[in-house]
Design an enzyme around this catalytic site. Structure first.
Site, PDB file in Angstrom:
ATOM      1  N   LYS A   1       0.844  -1.208   0.000  1.00  0.00           N
ATOM      2  CA  LYS A   1       0.000   0.000   0.000  1.00  0.00           C
ATOM      3  C   LYS A   1       0.874   1.251   0.000  1.00  0.00           C
ATOM      4  CE  LYS A   1      -1.891   2.724   2.857  1.00  0.00           C
ATOM      5  NZ  LYS A   1      -1.809   3.940   2.022  1.00  0.00           N
ATOM      6  N   PRO A   2       0.829   2.023  -1.093  1.00  0.00           N
ATOM      7  CA  PRO A   2       1.596   3.278  -1.116  1.00  0.00           C
ATOM      8  C   PRO A   2       0.840   4.392  -0.392  1.00  0.00           C
ATOM      9  CG  PRO A   2       0.500   2.933  -3.228  1.00  0.00           C
ATOM     10  CD  PRO A   2       0.105   1.774  -2.345  1.00  0.00           C
TER      11      PRO A   2
ATOM     12  N   GLU B   1       9.881   0.922  10.551  1.00  0.00           N
ATOM     13  CA  GLU B   1      10.922   1.920  10.267  1.00  0.00           C
ATOM     14  C   GLU B   1      10.260   3.279  10.445  1.00  0.00           C
ATOM     15  OE1 GLU B   1      13.909   1.249   9.860  1.00  0.00           O
ATOM     16  OE2 GLU B   1      14.072  -0.745   8.984  1.00  0.00           O
TER      17      GLU B   1
ATOM     18  N   CYS C   1      13.948  10.403   6.443  1.00  0.00           N
ATOM     19  CA  CYS C   1      13.962   9.957   7.846  1.00  0.00           C
ATOM     20  C   CYS C   1      15.325  10.184   8.482  1.00  0.00           C
ATOM     21  CB  CYS C   1      13.548   8.497   7.943  1.00  0.00           C
ATOM     22  SG  CYS C   1      14.532   7.416   6.896  1.00  0.00           S
TER      23      CYS C   1
ATOM     24  N   GLU D   1      10.548  15.636  15.141  1.00  0.00           N
ATOM     25  CA  GLU D   1      11.095  15.356  13.819  1.00  0.00           C
ATOM     26  C   GLU D   1      10.568  16.416  12.862  1.00  0.00           C
ATOM     27  OE1 GLU D   1       9.570  12.074  11.489  1.00  0.00           O
ATOM     28  OE2 GLU D   1      11.547  11.801  10.600  1.00  0.00           O
TER      29      GLU D   1
HETATM   30  P1  NAD Z   1       2.597   8.126   7.652  1.00  0.00           P
HETATM   31  O1  NAD Z   1       2.831   7.319   8.887  1.00  0.00           O
HETATM   32  O2  NAD Z   1       1.598   9.201   7.703  1.00  0.00           O
HETATM   33  O3  NAD Z   1       2.162   7.190   6.425  1.00  0.00           O
HETATM   34  C1  NAD Z   1       2.968   6.134   5.977  1.00  0.00           C
HETATM   35  C2  NAD Z   1       2.064   5.104   5.313  1.00  0.00           C
HETATM   36  O4  NAD Z   1       1.197   4.541   6.301  1.00  0.00           O
HETATM   37  C3  NAD Z   1       1.155   5.649   4.226  1.00  0.00           C
HETATM   38  O5  NAD Z   1       1.018   4.693   3.196  1.00  0.00           O
HETATM   39  C4  NAD Z   1      -0.168   5.821   4.964  1.00  0.00           C
HETATM   40  O6  NAD Z   1      -1.294   5.804   4.125  1.00  0.00           O
HETATM   41  C5  NAD Z   1      -0.152   4.614   5.878  1.00  0.00           C
HETATM   42  N1  NAD Z   1      -0.990   4.719   7.074  1.00  0.00           N
HETATM   43  C6  NAD Z   1      -1.370   5.852   7.731  1.00  0.00           C
HETATM   44  N2  NAD Z   1      -2.152   5.528   8.796  1.00  0.00           N
HETATM   45  C7  NAD Z   1      -2.260   4.181   8.810  1.00  0.00           C
HETATM   46  C8  NAD Z   1      -2.935   3.251   9.663  1.00  0.00           C
HETATM   47  N3  NAD Z   1      -3.650   3.653  10.704  1.00  0.00           N
HETATM   48  N4  NAD Z   1      -2.837   1.939   9.378  1.00  0.00           N
HETATM   49  C9  NAD Z   1      -2.108   1.509   8.328  1.00  0.00           C
HETATM   50  N5  NAD Z   1      -1.455   2.338   7.471  1.00  0.00           N
HETATM   51  C10 NAD Z   1      -1.516   3.664   7.722  1.00  0.00           C
HETATM   52  O7  NAD Z   1       4.041   8.662   7.218  1.00  0.00           O
HETATM   53  P2  NAD Z   1       4.362   9.695   6.048  1.00  0.00           P
HETATM   54  O8  NAD Z   1       3.984  11.047   6.524  1.00  0.00           O
HETATM   55  O9  NAD Z   1       3.834   9.166   4.763  1.00  0.00           O
HETATM   56  O10 NAD Z   1       5.958   9.580   5.970  1.00  0.00           O
HETATM   57  C11 NAD Z   1       6.831  10.361   6.690  1.00  0.00           C
HETATM   58  C12 NAD Z   1       7.371   9.618   7.890  1.00  0.00           C
HETATM   59  O11 NAD Z   1       8.029   8.425   7.473  1.00  0.00           O
HETATM   60  C13 NAD Z   1       8.419  10.404   8.645  1.00  0.00           C
HETATM   61  O12 NAD Z   1       8.190  10.288  10.022  1.00  0.00           O
HETATM   62  C14 NAD Z   1       9.717   9.712   8.288  1.00  0.00           C
HETATM   63  O13 NAD Z   1      10.755   9.865   9.209  1.00  0.00           O
HETATM   64  C15 NAD Z   1       9.259   8.305   8.164  1.00  0.00           C
HETATM   65  N6  NAD Z   1      10.215   7.532   7.362  1.00  0.00           N
HETATM   66  C16 NAD Z   1      10.989   6.591   7.995  1.00  0.00           C
HETATM   67  C17 NAD Z   1      11.935   5.873   7.268  1.00  0.00           C
HETATM   68  C18 NAD Z   1      12.773   4.815   7.927  1.00  0.00           C
HETATM   69  O14 NAD Z   1      13.293   3.964   7.206  1.00  0.00           O
HETATM   70  N7  NAD Z   1      12.942   4.812   9.232  1.00  0.00           N
HETATM   71  C19 NAD Z   1      12.074   6.106   5.909  1.00  0.00           C
HETATM   72  C20 NAD Z   1      11.285   7.071   5.295  1.00  0.00           C
HETATM   73  C21 NAD Z   1      10.339   7.770   6.045  1.00  0.00           C
END
Ligand code: NAD
Length: 478
Positions: A167-168, A242, A276, A378
């Site tokens: 899921k993207p 992650e 991240c 963050e």
């Molecule tokens: P997010 O948590 O809002 O969303 C990430 C994904 O999760 C999306 O596909 C979203 O639709 C899905 N999602 C949201 N709520 C959900 C739920 N309740 N159940 C299941 N899926 C759900 O994150 P974002 O804003 O898209 O990305 C930014 C964050 O990602 C930052 O905090 C960044 O640090 C982190 N990140 C971490 C790494 C790593 O490897 N540690 C890498 C890249 C980004």
């Protein structure tokens, strides 16, 4: 969506609009998937599992190798898709796709050398350890690096013999869908890799809760990770989480200043600060701070911001309006609240070319107060807070005073300082005289609230496997 090799609309008939963050234009729409679409995707993955599992590691790896070759040919066509939905400059989109090709090549190469484990333990008999795939696994990815992070999950999961539902994020589904098509073209059988588009609540949660899904690999925010961990715990579904980071960069008084300035600029402003492991806090030794900050300010002020499709742009817009609002709210009033001095930027960019996009000025804040959210939270955008420190002990103590523990870097040529920092920094990855680069050959993941588990490295195939130990009693002389 792509389910079982077919492109389908959502069961509920609704759509999600995809917007170009540089122009505000609607560029496409994708199905707003829900529980029914997740069910269909999991069923397709379950049906494809026996055929995929029967193949050898080498055969599965070959498909990834073919996909990497096709991808390298198609990068010129795919990079604009990524730039238009994500916002990053074309050069960065190209780099991300090359990174994905490298990840797929890595898994292709290690698939060919997976070997069995056998030991004669004498007293206990013969010991064998078998590794079998888990079955259907789920992957949930964020919008900041949709292509690369897809590879970190798909590579080891498929080589291990699992089938997948991915899921993207709602704002960046187009690159993922295009890449899923590429996998199919490279010979991945229908149903092995399925994509369900839609929101986290409507599509992500049913994927985590689905009883057939044996593991969920998630990359995203800490709070989403916490929710996913709670949901997954109900069925003891395995998770790799992650999560976010607030990486410190420590610049010592013997550092090569030019290199460290360039590293800080790339480390913080690459991908508009939405990484991240971006440099999110910079600690510089007091004795060189003035010179260092002056050089840094000049470089930050010189960054060219614009539409990522335009030639010569160093930094694009933030990916979405929510992110734009969050960054604006964090920086507005920093000076008035006594949290720091804004040396460069500190505002939404003005002008005709920025009017409809999520643009924010590259921002440098010095003399940042220890309790400022700029150091505690963050900050997922182009804002670099700088703090002066007395010595290495002071820098490490401040660096470790965080709920995050993803990456950290030290910039020095002193081996004692390097050793001390590598031992004491609380992080999943420590860089010396560099920051940000993450090769697939080494394990990657966080400590503290930055997550659970590791991706990449040679152990990642095992993380997508059931591991069974078999002990055969020693033979007896007749
Ligand atoms: P997010 O948590 O809002 O969303 C990430 C994904 O999760 C999306 O596909 C979203 O639709 C899905 N999602 C949201 N709520 C959900 C739920 N309740 N159940 C299941 N899926 C759900 O994150 P974002 O804003 O898209 O990305 C930014 C964050 O990602 C930052 O905090 C960044 O640090 C982190 N990140 C971490 C790494 C790593 O490897 N540690 C890498 C890249 C980004």
């Amino acid at each position: 969506m792509q389910i079982g090799g077919e492109w389908t609309e959502a069961a509920g008939g609704a759509w999600v609009q995809v917007t170009n963050p540089a122009t505000g234009e609607r560029i496409d729409h994708v199905p707003a998937g829900d529980r029914r679409d997740v069910d269909a995707a999991v069923t397709a993955a379950e049906s494809a599992f026996p055929g995929w599992e029967r193949r050898s590691y080498g055969e599965r790896g070959m498909v990834l190798g073919r996909c990497a070759r096709l991808l390298r040919e198609r990068i010129p066509a795919l990079a604009p898709v990524l730039t238009r939905e994500q916002g990053k400059p074309l050069a960065e989109a190209t780099g991300e796709l090359m990174g994905l090709a490298h990840v797929l090549e890595h898994y292709h190469s290690i698939a060919g050398s997976v070997s069995g484990e056998y030991r004669n333990l004498r007293l206990y008999g013969s010991a064998m350890v078998t590794h079998t795939p888990l079955g259907v696994v789920g992957a949930i990815i964020p919008w900041n690096m949709p292509a690369l992070l897809m590879g970190w999950k798909v590579g080891p999961a498929l080589v291990a013999g699992n089938t997948m539902v991915l899921k993207p994020a709602t704002s960046t589904p187009l690159t993922t869908l295009a890449l899923a098509g590429l996998f199919e073209e490279a010979g991945l059988p229908p149903g092995v890799l399925n994509v369900v588009t839609g929101s986290g609540h409507a599509a992500g949660e049913p994927l985590v809760l689905h009883p057939t899904v044996k593991k969920v690999s998630f990359t995203g925010q800490v709070e989403t990770g916490r929710r996913i961990a709670e949901l997954a715990a109900r069925d003891f579904t395995r998770t790799t989480l992650e999560l976010g980071g607030c990486d410190p960069m420590i610049v010592c008084d013997d550092a090569d200043i030019g290199t460290a300035v360039a590293g800080a600029v790339r480390g913080r402003f690459f991908n508009c600060g939405q990484v991240c492991t971006a440099v999110k806090r910079l600690y510089v030794f007091e004795s060189i701070a003035e010179h260092f900050e002056t050089q840094l300010a000049a470089r930050v002020a010189g960054l060219r911001v614009g539409n990522g499709m335009d030639h010569g742009v160093d930094m694009g817009p933030l990916n979405n309006a929510e992110q734009h609002r969050a960054i604006t709210a964090l920086v507005d009033g920093v000076q008035e609240r006594g949290e720091g001095t804004v040396v460069v930027g500190g505002a939404v960019l003005e002008g005709e070319e920025f009017a409809r996009g999520n643009f924010y000025a590259p921002t440098l804040v010095t003399e940042v107060a220890a309790e400022s959210p700029l150091l505690r939270e963050e900050v997922f955008g182009p804002v670099l807070p700088v703090v002066r420190v007395e010595n290495l002990d002071d820098a490490i103590a401040q660096a470790n005073a965080s709920r995050y523990g993803l990456g950290a870097s030290i910039w020095t040529h002193d081996i004692r300082r390097i050793t001390t920092a590598c031992e004491q920094l609380q992080a999943g990855i420590v860089w010396v005289n560099q920051h940000l680069r993450i090769p697939p050959e080494v394990p990657f993941g966080g400590t503290k609230e930055s997550g659970i588990g590791r991706e990449n490295g040679y152990g990642s195939i095992d993380d997508y496997s059931n591991i069974k130990s078999i002990l055969i009693a020693p033979g007896k002389a007749r």
